[in-house]
Design a protein around this motif. Sequence first.
Motif, PDB file in Angstrom:
ATOM      1  N   THR A 268       2.279  -2.837  -4.864  1.00  0.00           N
ATOM      2  CA  THR A 268       1.409  -3.856  -4.566  1.00  0.00           C
ATOM      3  C   THR A 268       0.608  -3.471  -3.540  1.00  0.00           C
ATOM      4  O   THR A 268       0.976  -2.880  -2.436  1.00  0.00           O
ATOM      5  CB  THR A 268       2.060  -5.103  -4.106  1.00  0.00           C
ATOM      6  N   GLN A 269      -0.826  -3.263  -3.701  1.00  0.00           N
ATOM      7  CA  GLN A 269      -1.749  -3.151  -2.665  1.00  0.00           C
ATOM      8  C   GLN A 269      -2.905  -3.770  -2.395  1.00  0.00           C
ATOM      9  O   GLN A 269      -3.196  -4.713  -3.300  1.00  0.00           O
ATOM     10  CB  GLN A 269      -2.510  -1.734  -3.166  1.00  0.00           C
ATOM     11  N   GLY A 270      -3.029  -4.107  -1.022  1.00  0.00           N
ATOM     12  CA  GLY A 270      -4.019  -5.202  -0.768  1.00  0.00           C
ATOM     13  C   GLY A 270      -4.057  -5.063   0.713  1.00  0.00           C
ATOM     14  O   GLY A 270      -2.943  -4.975   1.595  1.00  0.00           O
ATOM     15  N   GLU A 271      -5.275  -5.631   1.167  1.00  0.00           N
ATOM     16  CA  GLU A 271      -5.726  -5.560   2.520  1.00  0.00           C
ATOM     17  C   GLU A 271      -5.150  -4.352   3.647  1.00  0.00           C
ATOM     18  O   GLU A 271      -4.553  -4.455   4.562  1.00  0.00           O
ATOM     19  CB  GLU A 271      -4.924  -6.712   3.270  1.00  0.00           C
ATOM     20  N   GLY A 272      -5.394  -3.404   2.738  1.00  0.00           N
ATOM     21  CA  GLY A 272      -5.087  -2.004   3.496  1.00  0.00           C
ATOM     22  C   GLY A 272      -3.775  -1.518   3.695  1.00  0.00           C
ATOM     23  O   GLY A 272      -3.209  -0.768   4.323  1.00  0.00           O
ATOM     24  N   GLN A 273      -2.991  -2.391   2.940  1.00  0.00           N
ATOM     25  CA  GLN A 273      -1.253  -1.977   2.998  1.00  0.00           C
ATOM     26  C   GLN A 273      -0.815  -1.556   1.497  1.00  0.00           C
ATOM     27  O   GLN A 273      -1.299  -1.818   0.763  1.00  0.00           O
ATOM     28  CB  GLN A 273      -0.514  -3.270   3.199  1.00  0.00           C
ATOM     29  N   ASN A 274       0.120  -0.870   1.724  1.00  0.00           N
ATOM     30  CA  ASN A 274       0.779  -0.367   0.299  1.00  0.00           C
ATOM     31  C   ASN A 274       2.212  -0.863   0.407  1.00  0.00           C
ATOM     32  O   ASN A 274       2.964  -0.134   1.034  1.00  0.00           O
ATOM     33  CB  ASN A 274       0.565   1.210   0.408  1.00  0.00           C
ATOM     34  N   LEU A 275       2.643  -1.540  -0.284  1.00  0.00           N
ATOM     35  CA  LEU A 275       4.004  -2.431  -0.386  1.00  0.00           C
ATOM     36  C   LEU A 275       4.725  -1.832  -1.637  1.00  0.00           C
ATOM     37  O   LEU A 275       3.940  -2.007  -2.755  1.00  0.00           O
ATOM     38  CB  LEU A 275       3.874  -3.831  -0.389  1.00  0.00           C
ATOM     39  N   LYS A 276       5.770  -1.548  -1.815  1.00  0.00           N
ATOM     40  CA  LYS A 276       6.534  -1.029  -2.974  1.00  0.00           C
ATOM     41  C   LYS A 276       8.037  -1.714  -2.765  1.00  0.00           C
ATOM     42  O   LYS A 276       8.697  -1.961  -1.788  1.00  0.00           O
ATOM     43  CB  LYS A 276       6.834   0.501  -3.044  1.00  0.00           C
ATOM     44  N   GLN A 277       8.529  -1.930  -4.305  1.00  0.00           N
ATOM     45  CA  GLN A 277       9.894  -2.529  -4.307  1.00  0.00           C
ATOM     46  C   GLN A 277      10.485  -1.401  -5.114  1.00  0.00           C
ATOM     47  O   GLN A 277      10.139  -1.188  -6.514  1.00  0.00           O
ATOM     48  CB  GLN A 277       9.680  -3.937  -4.800  1.00  0.00           C
ATOM     49  N   TYR A 278      11.569  -0.770  -4.852  1.00  0.00           N
ATOM     50  CA  TYR A 278      12.409   0.227  -5.716  1.00  0.00           C
ATOM     51  C   TYR A 278      13.542  -0.589  -5.960  1.00  0.00           C
ATOM     52  O   TYR A 278      14.206  -1.340  -5.359  1.00  0.00           O
ATOM     53  CB  TYR A 278      12.939   1.236  -4.798  1.00  0.00           C
ATOM     54  N   VAL A 279      13.570  -0.534  -7.453  1.00  0.00           N
ATOM     55  CA  VAL A 279      14.768  -1.314  -8.097  1.00  0.00           C
ATOM     56  C   VAL A 279      15.605  -0.248  -8.714  1.00  0.00           C
ATOM     57  O   VAL A 279      15.473   0.762  -9.425  1.00  0.00           O
ATOM     58  CB  VAL A 279      14.282  -2.229  -9.288  1.00  0.00           C
ATOM     59  N   PHE A 280      17.050  -0.564  -8.016  1.00  0.00           N
ATOM     60  CA  PHE A 280      17.974   0.237  -8.560  1.00  0.00           C
ATOM     61  C   PHE A 280      19.277  -0.569  -9.230  1.00  0.00           C
ATOM     62  O   PHE A 280      19.261  -1.650  -8.906  1.00  0.00           O
ATOM     63  CB  PHE A 280      18.820   0.967  -7.330  1.00  0.00           C
TER      64      PHE A 280
END
Length: 239
Positions: free
Chosen positions: A206-218
């Motif tokens: 997820t990218q927005g407002e200058g941020q780079n968010l990730k969800q790693y699923v295991f």
Amino acid sequence: MTILFVCLAVAVGAIGGIRGYQEMDGRAKESTVSNFDRDQKENMTRRYEQAVNILNQLNFAHPDREKTEEAVKLLRDFDDEQVVASLDGACPDAPVLLAYAEAMNQVATYRGHMTNKDVAGDRKLLSIVQDMPQGYKGKLADKIVPFQRLIISMNEEAAKEAKLDKENAKKHAEKLSQGKYGGIHPGDSEDNITAAMGEPVRVNVTQGEGQNLKQYVFNHNGKSIYVYTKDGVVIDVVL
């Protein structure tokens, strides 16, 4: 008696004429061979200079495939030792330049995205580079020597990375066998996730407002584990 002298004179004249013809024919053939050798030398020298010009302008980070192929084609005949010898030093280090052109042509297949792992797996590229003379000081040495060192260095780094991956995989397997899930904690670098947890089932970005968010699923032993990162740093682990 007169007739005998006449016959002898005719015979001598005929022999002289034959010898004269043979000498003229020999000189003509020598001239033809000389002209052919000169033309061949001029042609080879011209091709050599064109290839040198191409190789001098190539960018290692992203070499032009068409240019590298053209350089290989121009230098291909220099693979023949007899051809090189016949040029009397007019095209110095041509075999080394051919090897460099072939190596760069191989690099060009990666379109600027060649990794250490790619180098380690490219036996053709490694064979060409390793066969190049050590301590080379000839034509285009300022380009060939750094290139050779870089490829060898990338191969060595790939070996280190493979060893580290093997060690991480072993540690990961041990942790899983103990019911542990990688030991990832908030504040850890995102680069450590795969080494500790293995390959994720998927990564949601997820990218927005200058941020780079990730969800790693295991998924370990039927249990879903989620690791969240923000701008390359772990911010949460949900078991």
